[in-house]
Scaffold this motif. Sequence first.
Motif, PDB file in Angstrom:
ATOM      1  N   LYS A   1       0.832  -1.201   0.000  1.00 55.06           N
ATOM      2  CA  LYS A   1       0.000   0.000   0.000  1.00 55.06           C
ATOM      3  C   LYS A   1       0.869   1.255   0.000  1.00 55.06           C
ATOM      4  O   LYS A   1       0.595   2.216  -0.735  1.00 55.06           O
ATOM      5  N   LEU A   2       1.937   1.267   0.788  1.00 57.76           N
ATOM      6  CA  LEU A   2       2.848   2.411   0.789  1.00 57.76           C
ATOM      7  C   LEU A   2       3.477   2.619  -0.583  1.00 57.76           C
ATOM      8  O   LEU A   2       3.598   3.749  -1.063  1.00 57.76           O
ATOM      9  N   LEU A   3       3.873   1.517  -1.223  1.00 59.99           N
ATOM     10  CA  LEU A   3       4.476   1.613  -2.546  1.00 59.99           C
ATOM     11  C   LEU A   3       3.470   2.150  -3.565  1.00 59.99           C
ATOM     12  O   LEU A   3       3.822   2.969  -4.422  1.00 59.99           O
ATOM     13  N   GLU A   4       2.219   1.716  -3.469  1.00 64.00           N
ATOM     14  CA  GLU A   4       1.172   2.230  -4.364  1.00 64.00           C
ATOM     15  C   GLU A   4       0.978   3.736  -4.179  1.00 64.00           C
ATOM     16  O   GLU A   4       0.821   4.480  -5.155  1.00 64.00           O
ATOM     17  N   LEU A   5       0.991   4.177  -2.934  1.00 64.22           N
ATOM     18  CA  LEU A   5       0.834   5.610  -2.667  1.00 64.22           C
ATOM     19  C   LEU A   5       1.993   6.403  -3.262  1.00 64.22           C
ATOM     20  O   LEU A   5       1.797   7.461  -3.866  1.00 64.22           O
ATOM     21  N   LEU A   6       3.208   5.888  -3.100  1.00 62.46           N
ATOM     22  CA  LEU A   6       4.374   6.569  -3.661  1.00 62.46           C
ATOM     23  C   LEU A   6       4.294   6.628  -5.177  1.00 62.46           C
ATOM     24  O   LEU A   6       4.550   7.678  -5.788  1.00 62.46           O
ATOM     25  N   GLU A   7       3.912   5.524  -5.794  1.00 60.04           N
ATOM     26  CA  GLU A   7       3.800   5.503  -7.252  1.00 60.04           C
ATOM     27  C   GLU A   7       2.754   6.493  -7.730  1.00 60.04           C
ATOM     28  O   GLU A   7       2.891   7.107  -8.795  1.00 60.04           O
ATOM     29  N   GLY A   8       1.701   6.663  -6.952  1.00 61.26           N
ATOM     30  CA  GLY A   8       0.675   7.643  -7.314  1.00 61.26           C
ATOM     31  C   GLY A   8       1.231   9.055  -7.328  1.00 61.26           C
ATOM     32  O   GLY A   8       0.944   9.842  -8.243  1.00 61.26           O
TER      33      GLY A   8
ATOM     34  N   VAL B   1      12.563   0.073  15.984  1.00 60.04           N
ATOM     35  CA  VAL B   1      13.311  -0.377  14.815  1.00 60.04           C
ATOM     36  C   VAL B   1      14.750  -0.642  15.233  1.00 60.04           C
ATOM     37  O   VAL B   1      15.416   0.218  15.810  1.00 60.04           O
ATOM     38  N   VAL B   2      15.234  -1.844  14.957  1.00 56.79           N
ATOM     39  CA  VAL B   2      16.595  -2.234  15.287  1.00 56.79           C
ATOM     40  C   VAL B   2      17.243  -2.823  14.045  1.00 56.79           C
ATOM     41  O   VAL B   2      16.730  -3.779  13.457  1.00 56.79           O
ATOM     42  N   GLU B   3      18.360  -2.233  13.623  1.00 59.91           N
ATOM     43  CA  GLU B   3      19.111  -2.714  12.461  1.00 59.91           C
ATOM     44  C   GLU B   3      18.217  -2.872  11.235  1.00 59.91           C
ATOM     45  O   GLU B   3      18.289  -3.859  10.506  1.00 59.91           O
ATOM     46  N   GLY B   4      17.356  -1.886  11.013  1.00 58.65           N
ATOM     47  CA  GLY B   4      16.549  -1.874   9.804  1.00 58.65           C
ATOM     48  C   GLY B   4      15.335  -2.768   9.826  1.00 58.65           C
ATOM     49  O   GLY B   4      14.655  -2.921   8.806  1.00 58.65           O
ATOM     50  N   LYS B   5      15.016  -3.373  10.968  1.00 56.93           N
ATOM     51  CA  LYS B   5      13.853  -4.244  11.067  1.00 56.93           C
ATOM     52  C   LYS B   5      12.941  -3.761  12.193  1.00 56.93           C
ATOM     53  O   LYS B   5      13.403  -3.177  13.172  1.00 56.93           O
ATOM     54  N   ILE B   6      11.649  -4.010  12.040  1.00 57.63           N
ATOM     55  CA  ILE B   6      10.702  -3.654  13.084  1.00 57.63           C
ATOM     56  C   ILE B   6      10.778  -4.713  14.179  1.00 57.63           C
ATOM     57  O   ILE B   6      10.370  -5.861  13.985  1.00 57.63           O
ATOM     58  N   GLU B   7      11.337  -4.323  15.315  1.00 59.34           N
ATOM     59  CA  GLU B   7      11.470  -5.258  16.427  1.00 59.34           C
ATOM     60  C   GLU B   7      10.118  -5.527  17.073  1.00 59.34           C
ATOM     61  O   GLU B   7       9.777  -6.668  17.380  1.00 59.34           O
TER      62      GLU B   7
ATOM     63  N   GLY C   1      10.343  -2.861   4.202  1.00 59.14           N
ATOM     64  CA  GLY C   1      11.018  -1.925   3.307  1.00 59.14           C
ATOM     65  C   GLY C   1      11.753  -2.565   2.153  1.00 59.14           C
ATOM     66  O   GLY C   1      12.139  -1.881   1.201  1.00 59.14           O
ATOM     67  N   ASP C   2      11.949  -3.897   2.200  1.00 62.52           N
ATOM     68  CA  ASP C   2      12.682  -4.567   1.127  1.00 62.52           C
ATOM     69  C   ASP C   2      11.951  -4.467  -0.212  1.00 62.52           C
ATOM     70  O   ASP C   2      12.575  -4.324  -1.263  1.00 62.52           O
ATOM     71  N   LEU C   3      10.613  -4.560  -0.173  1.00 58.20           N
ATOM     72  CA  LEU C   3       9.843  -4.453  -1.415  1.00 58.20           C
ATOM     73  C   LEU C   3      10.003  -3.069  -2.028  1.00 58.20           C
ATOM     74  O   LEU C   3      10.205  -2.934  -3.247  1.00 58.20           O
ATOM     75  N   VAL C   4       9.931  -2.034  -1.201  1.00 61.24           N
ATOM     76  CA  VAL C   4      10.089  -0.667  -1.697  1.00 61.24           C
ATOM     77  C   VAL C   4      11.472  -0.484  -2.302  1.00 61.24           C
ATOM     78  O   VAL C   4      11.621   0.102  -3.377  1.00 61.24           O
ATOM     79  N   ALA C   5      12.497  -1.000  -1.625  1.00 63.54           N
ATOM     80  CA  ALA C   5      13.855  -0.876  -2.143  1.00 63.54           C
ATOM     81  C   ALA C   5      14.016  -1.635  -3.459  1.00 63.54           C
ATOM     82  O   ALA C   5      14.639  -1.146  -4.407  1.00 63.54           O
ATOM     83  N   ARG C   6      13.436  -2.830  -3.525  1.00 63.56           N
ATOM     84  CA  ARG C   6      13.576  -3.657  -4.722  1.00 63.56           C
ATOM     85  C   ARG C   6      12.847  -3.054  -5.912  1.00 63.56           C
ATOM     86  O   ARG C   6      13.377  -3.019  -7.037  1.00 63.56           O
ATOM     87  N   GLU C   7      11.648  -2.535  -5.691  1.00 64.22           N
ATOM     88  CA  GLU C   7      10.850  -2.005  -6.797  1.00 64.22           C
ATOM     89  C   GLU C   7      11.357  -0.646  -7.296  1.00 64.22           C
ATOM     90  O   GLU C   7      11.214  -0.328  -8.475  1.00 64.22           O
ATOM     91  N   THR C   8      11.927   0.149  -6.400  1.00 66.35           N
ATOM     92  CA  THR C   8      12.393   1.486  -6.801  1.00 66.35           C
ATOM     93  C   THR C   8      13.878   1.522  -7.131  1.00 66.35           C
ATOM     94  O   THR C   8      14.334   2.421  -7.839  1.00 66.35           O
ATOM     95  N   GLY C   9      14.648   0.566  -6.607  1.00 63.04           N
ATOM     96  CA  GLY C   9      16.092   0.583  -6.812  1.00 63.04           C
ATOM     97  C   GLY C   9      16.789   1.699  -6.066  1.00 63.04           C
ATOM     98  O   GLY C   9      17.918   2.070  -6.410  1.00 63.04           O
TER      99      GLY C   9
ATOM    100  N   ALA D   1      24.523  -1.416   0.844  1.00 61.36           N
ATOM    101  CA  ALA D   1      24.109  -1.572  -0.540  1.00 61.36           C
ATOM    102  C   ALA D   1      22.829  -0.800  -0.797  1.00 61.36           C
ATOM    103  O   ALA D   1      21.937  -0.774   0.039  1.00 61.36           O
ATOM    104  N   PRO D   2      22.707  -0.158  -1.957  1.00 62.85           N
ATOM    105  CA  PRO D   2      21.559   0.711  -2.217  1.00 62.85           C
ATOM    106  C   PRO D   2      20.210   0.042  -2.095  1.00 62.85           C
ATOM    107  O   PRO D   2      19.232   0.691  -1.782  1.00 62.85           O
ATOM    108  N   ARG D   3      20.132  -1.247  -2.346  1.00 63.63           N
ATOM    109  CA  ARG D   3      18.820  -1.897  -2.370  1.00 63.63           C
ATOM    110  C   ARG D   3      18.414  -2.466  -1.011  1.00 63.63           C
ATOM    111  O   ARG D   3      17.385  -3.076  -0.887  1.00 63.63           O
TER     112      ARG D   3
END
Length: 399
Positions: free
Chosen positions: A123-130, A153-159, A172-180, A387-389
Amino acid sequence: MASSSTLRHINQARVLDALWKHGPRSRVGLSELLGLQRSTITVITGALIEDGLVREVDADEPTQKSAGRPRVRLQLRSDGAYFAGLDLGNELSTAIVVDLSGSEVGRAAAPTDRTDPASAERKLLELLEGVLSEHPEVRPRLQGIGITVPGTVVEGKIERAPILGWRHVSFGDLVARETGLPVLIDNDANAAAISEAQFGVGRDSSDLLYILLDTGVGSGLVLDRRIYRGSLGQVGEAGHIRIPRNGSPLAEWPTVEDVIGIAGLRENYAARGGNASDFDGFLKDLSAGGPPAVGAVGEWQQHLAWFTSTLVWMLSPQLVVFGGRSSAILETDDAMAVVASGMEADRDRTNFAVSAFGADAIAMGAAALPMSEFFSLPVLRPEQTTAPRRTKTSTGYTA
């Protein structure tokens, strides 16, 4: 020893940061401000102009010391770079894009999909794409994405995100993967504190305590112009502090969030006979002087004064900033005075303010995460690079 490319990157970051903080400067002015040779400044600014991040603007007036042609000044191009913020709110998810000046370019919002973490991230990714579809000029110059979540949040993950019922979740991995693009994830209050310190009411304060007053209650702490997390990354989870109740076991004591959060405030309001159907209606009732709203807010202010004084006496910040939807209650001088006087704080040493971003504080904080990285000096040790992704926790604001 740092390579020439690393030194060039460092100097470019220093020039960008100087122009962001101090405004337009001539090349000579930048040389004096940063202690770099004029030839070095010329090379650096030439590259930044070519990259579309900096431009020449109107010249200074000639002075008695420098007769002749006035010096050309340089300033950041607001359209030179963009940053996206994605706020995973308890009730509402928001995508916002800001430019290099910190001004909003566009936004989109929708109810949070609480089905599961994967659905919420889509849903967040859809909003950004919009937003990107409506503003096509943003996509090629989008530098990074920040994500804020209502939890630890600890080391990039929701604890843990108690209100959402999540524990140990990758996000956040999906957002990083889809946007690069690089993706930074952080607690909502921490991000809002970074936003206030970077381009909000706390720009002139080295120490800042941000108190988030919304569905959840939390805090973000900036010390010596850096976000402070502690060894476990849970410094801001002050909303889980329990309020003593005589005669009851500890497990039955309410938390600060139970009492000061929007749900607790509205429950108190309803118990007094208030009938507004949503929070905006409650604020209208309060503005009109409705007894249920006034009574509920009076009790809310007492608890908020106790909570804030506990933090202020421990941390002694220069500035306390209240943000989130409930901070609207404190926008009048009288309302703020009730809280400040109730905590008996030294007003000569600690100032109190309401966030200029109001309900947008968290979304702006999300955008501030990649923006603060953009203006930060690059890391020098290869093992520190990301790494960027991949997603990571924000390193926080640095002046």
